[in-house]
Design an enzyme around this catalytic site. Sequence first.
Site, PDB file in Angstrom:
ATOM      1  N   GLU A   1       0.911  -1.330  -0.081  1.00 16.57           N
ATOM      2  CA  GLU A   1       0.077  -0.079   0.054  1.00 16.57           C
ATOM      3  C   GLU A   1       0.746   1.198  -0.086  1.00 16.57           C
ATOM      4  O   GLU A   1       2.000   1.132   0.056  1.00 16.57           O
ATOM      5  CB  GLU A   1      -0.918  -0.009   1.242  1.00 16.57           C
ATOM      6  CG  GLU A   1      -0.316  -0.073   2.556  1.00 16.57           C
ATOM      7  CD  GLU A   1      -1.114  -0.268   3.706  1.00 16.57           C
ATOM      8  OE1 GLU A   1      -2.288  -0.906   3.480  1.00 16.57           O
ATOM      9  OE2 GLU A   1      -0.815   0.191   4.867  1.00 16.57           O
TER      10      GLU A   1
ATOM     11  N   HIS B   1      -4.613   2.728   8.007  1.00 21.18           N
ATOM     12  CA  HIS B   1      -3.363   2.490   8.672  1.00 21.18           C
ATOM     13  C   HIS B   1      -2.470   3.612   8.997  1.00 21.18           C
ATOM     14  O   HIS B   1      -2.124   4.617   8.203  1.00 21.18           O
ATOM     15  CB  HIS B   1      -2.530   1.501   7.753  1.00 21.18           C
ATOM     16  CG  HIS B   1      -3.242   0.184   7.517  1.00 21.18           C
ATOM     17  ND1 HIS B   1      -3.266  -0.692   6.290  1.00 21.18           N
ATOM     18  CD2 HIS B   1      -4.292  -0.543   8.008  1.00 21.18           C
ATOM     19  CE1 HIS B   1      -3.991  -1.483   6.423  1.00 21.18           C
ATOM     20  NE2 HIS B   1      -4.441  -1.535   7.460  1.00 21.18           N
TER      21      HIS B   1
END
Lengths: 391, 290
Positions: free
Chosen positions: B209, B247
């Site tokens: 990511e 996150h």
Amino acid sequence: MNIHEYQAKEIFKRYGVPTPNGYVAFSVDEAVQNAQKLGGSIWVVKAQIHAGGRGLGGGVKLARSLEEVKDLATEILGMTLVTHQTGPAGKLVQKVYIEEGVDIADELYLGVVLDRAKEMPILMASREGGMEIEKVAAATPEKIIKVAVDPFIGFQAFHGRELAFGLGLAKEEIGNFIKFAAALYKVYMENDAEMIEINPLVKTKSGNFVALDGKMGFDDNALYRHPEIEAMRDLSEENAAEREAAQYGLSYIKLDGNVGCMVNGAGLAMGTMDTINYVGGSPANFLDVGGGANAQTVAKGFEIILQDKNVKSIFVNIFGGIVRCDRIANGILEATKLVDVHVPVVVRLDGTNAKEAAEILRNANIKNIITATDLGDGAKKAVAAANGGTL
Amino acid sequence: MSILVNKDTKVIVQGFTGKEGSFHAEQCITYGTKIVGGVTPNKGGTTHLDKPVFNTVSEAVNATGATVSMVFVPPSFVADAVMEAADAGIELAVIITEGAPVRDMQAAKAYAVKKGMKTIGPNCPGIITAEECKIGIMPGMIFKKGNVGLISKSGTLTYEGANQVCNEGFGITTAVGIGGDPIIGLSYKQLLPMFEADPETEAIVMIGEIGGDLEIQAAAFIKEHISKPVVAFIAGQTAPKGKRMGHAGAIVSGSAGTAAEKMAALEAAGVHVVKSPAEIGKKVAEVLKK
């Protein structure tokens, strides 16, 4: 979490990081009183918002008389300041910082951030004070001096010397600079900061170093042990919808497209946005409902997504793991009773008990709900629905 | 075969008697994981889920011969728990807890490295060797035994990827959720050679990511050292700059850590990069059928 310049400088002062004297003001009268309190004949009136580039946007101005302080405070308080970091909508200025003038000999840059590759904090310095550090890094990376500090040994004088010699400071300036950098490292570590940026760091004509600006961000996970920093939170600087979502344990970020997304897990939420884009659509938001998606959180998610008038369809994409899909399906049905969902909702439930879940949704026979078999199928259906196409 | 853990791995649970620890330890036991005990200070000498509870990790290791610890303690105690595990000679700590301060993880990881203890996480779903050993919170039933290794920063994308691989008629050797925090334990660069060396793994799926540069490091490593086909997806191609996407580590700072930059580096290293996670299964099938 980020704080204002005036708050960062309060913290700096406690650690012996030199800053000019100044006071925050919430009104024009207070601004003038602050200037009187400071004395002298030159003041700087600085808009306090959580964004860089305030000077270029017209939010930082020099006053040479109390009359000018009054005029500038009147002009800046209440203005909508647009900078390269605020976006085109800008930010409303609700407070100004009145600061004494400083005799500037040179403008430098000093910052502390976590180097994720080294897994240590690094101090970054540059002679190009006042410039955006990212532009300097892109155009002339050799002009940035970086020193990693192993927290097991802490900041040592040699770290400071590497920075000082890298900046080409004069012999008599080096001691002052090392003291400044050591104090700043302490601010970073003891407050669980995520980043500190002093841009510019001013060298005065007498060879002292002063933080003319101050920007600080903190590790949200560590705020529990810094109540005094948590108390500095300025809710008016945060996006209202994002804040509302957070109160319900949802992580929401608004984007510009027309397909709303509700997903469990941050990675899958990003992956869902990417898939909508991949099949030719445009996502309206990032929304992670977390592990425990139930009727209340799903209802809140619908409510927040639908506050955005661009939204023309919603894609609910849940991979049920420990949480069973049949329970989530019932949660979605219940949520549609709590919130008026007036756009088509494409639902993809996969994982544990996915078949039972599909059955529940089909039997409910709600005209707005369209079921999808997998991620790709769901994204296509949601994009088609948003564009008013046939399903 | 598999990497890191298998049916014989002896596991203890730190934070064994707490709500999360209990729930997931029970799920792991049901899956077949050899949970041999747990640690909760002041509850030593009792039993929980029919397993012994110890006051310290060192007591637990001496009594049970455990080599792996699954960590469920609350965020403010994570660093302490991980350092205790390292000190007691644990070989691998799987840290599930979400929300640990970065400064704490920095110290805990540095100490673990010094003691030779591997770590996975924090803020991750854990590790699973299909049909043998599950150490974490993932739904076990979607991981069918097979020949694909999986490494992912995201929990739900781990499930999504594994599920697609299994739906295509393949399966998983071991899947590792490495977590999306700014400081994590084992990463692509350490795990890729383990899969390369595992005779049963024939292809590797890596899911990354935005934020940081672990995927870029992985690309350079793959180019030099990995001969097995790698299929990759990078989440966050449509994420705005400067925003933290769920996150703690998923943020594009300035122009660094974008999905585009990572995808380009991986493609240049010969990795099969897909633009949507919906394509992972199909791409794996394509490279394995060649």
